[in-house]
Design a protein around this motif. Structure first.
Motif: not given
Length: 382
Positions: A319-322, A327-331, A336-344
């Motif tokens: 997930a982190q790699a994705s 974010l590298g393609l679209d900051r 991607a921000r939502y995936a970060q929330m899931i991981l948190a």
């Protein structure tokens, strides 16, 4: 039809007595076409060409027979040869028509282009040119052409309908609605709704979605699909409407149809993936996002959506790699921000999950230029 058949049989009887008569040869071809007996028409056209092998009139008749039989390649060969000999707008139109059915839109437009300023340009010819440009991704040129030759098509429902869809995709929504309404009015005056051009219905359904009117959108898209079950845009629109109404089971089925008929449409793959996420079908959602990635690996929200699935599956490193790729393609990638929330661990509340996830569908811009997330927000505030 009975009268046509009687005329055809009489003409064939006369032809048997006078087999070289050009007028009779042409008449039996035309009457066979009028009777929808295409094999008979082909037989007569070929017989005429045996007697007059270079006659342009009979070659054109044979081309018409091939068009009626949907033998597009054979028709193309006939009309391409004739167009090389004669700069005739009708021959060019028939050639372009055969090319459009082979999905060769640029060649179709090239055949029509020299004739677009001709005084004998008809509404069907103009409509074909507008559709060809639309399929070529030349929406602005299609609109410019349509506006410049509006006098040729203002009373033609098919032209207005085709131009409405081009305006819709160009996000000229007011113009799209005016054209769609005009097309539907022309066809429904003294006729039934089945006469309304499909493009006008697709435009009307998409505009209903833009107003977050899921019921009206559903009605329009269902009208289209009743007549053309392979119309992918309408399946995608219908699936979007079902998501608005929180009918996730219907949305999944409809979006599966959308990607069946539009396998190259990334937005529909995204929608299908999210509908599967809502249903807890994470493996299937992952497969849908993978299809989107296979189409274009440089679209950030495809990686972000994949990150959401991987995070929900507990595959943190993947997930982190994705997330990093997204974010590298679209900051600003919301998925991607939502995936970060899931991981948190910030999305454990199911209702909050759904509300946030629906807003993340902003990565899927619909034909009317707005996001499903925006639409849901408007729909729920009504």
């Amino acid at each position: 039809m009975s009268e046509v058949m009687q005329q055809l049989e009489r003409s064939e009887a006369y032809l048997a007595v006078d087999p070289d008569n050009k007028e009779l040869l042409a008449r039996v071809v035309d009457l066979s076409l009028a009777a929808a007996d295409h094999a008979r028409a082909e037989r007569h056209a070929l017989a005429a060409l045996q007697r007059y092998p270079k006659d342009a009139y009979f070659l054109a008749r044979l081309g018409q027979v091939y068009l009626a039989q949907q033998k597009w390649r054979a028709a193309e060969e006939v009309f391409a040869a004739l167009s090389a000999r004669y700069a005739d707008i009708n021959l060019a139109y028939n050639l372009a028509y055969a090319l459009v059915w082979q999905q060769r839109h640029a060649e179709a437009y090239a055949a029509l282009e020299p004739h677009l300023a001709a005084p004998e340009l008809t509404a069907p010819m103009l409509t074909l040119a507008v559709r060809a440009l639309h399929h070529m991704g030349e929406g602005d040129r299609a609109i410019t052409l349509g506006e410049a030759r509006m006098e040729r098509g203002r009373d033609d429902a098919d032209f207005l309908s085709a131009l409405s869809l081009v305006c819709l995709d160009a996000e000229r929504l007011e113009q799209a609605e005016q054209l769609s309404d005009a097309a539907m009015t022309l066809r429904t005056q003294g006729a039934d709704a089945s006469a309304v051009p499909l493009e006008a219905l697709v435009t009307a359904g998409s505009l209903a979605l833009a107003r977050a009117d899921g019921d009206a959108a559903t009605s329009r898209f269902q009208q289209v699909l009743a007549r053309n079950p392979a119309e992918g845009r309408s399946w995608s629109g219908l699936g979007t409407a079902s998501l608005l109404k929180r009918d996730n089971d219907a949305a999944q089925q409809q979006l599966e149809q959308a990607v069946k008929y539009m396998p190259g449409h990334i937005g529909s793959w995204h929608l299908l993936a999210w509908s599967r996420i809502f249903a807890g079908r994470l493996d299937k959602a992952q497969a849908a996002f993978q299809q989107a990635l296979d189409l274009d690996r440089n679209f950030g929200d495809s990686h972000g959506g994949m990150a959401v699935v991987q995070a929900m599956q507990g595959a943190r490193e993947q997930a982190q790699a994705s997330i990093d790729r997204a974010l590298g393609l679209d900051r600003d990638s919301l998925s991607a921000r939502y995936a970060q929330m899931i991981l948190a661990g910030q999305t454990e509340d199911p209702e909050r999950f759904r509300a946030l996830a629906m807003r993340l569908l902003s990565s899927r811009q619909a034909a009317f230029g707005r996001s499903v997330g925006e639409l849901l927000e408007q729909y729920e505030s009504r």
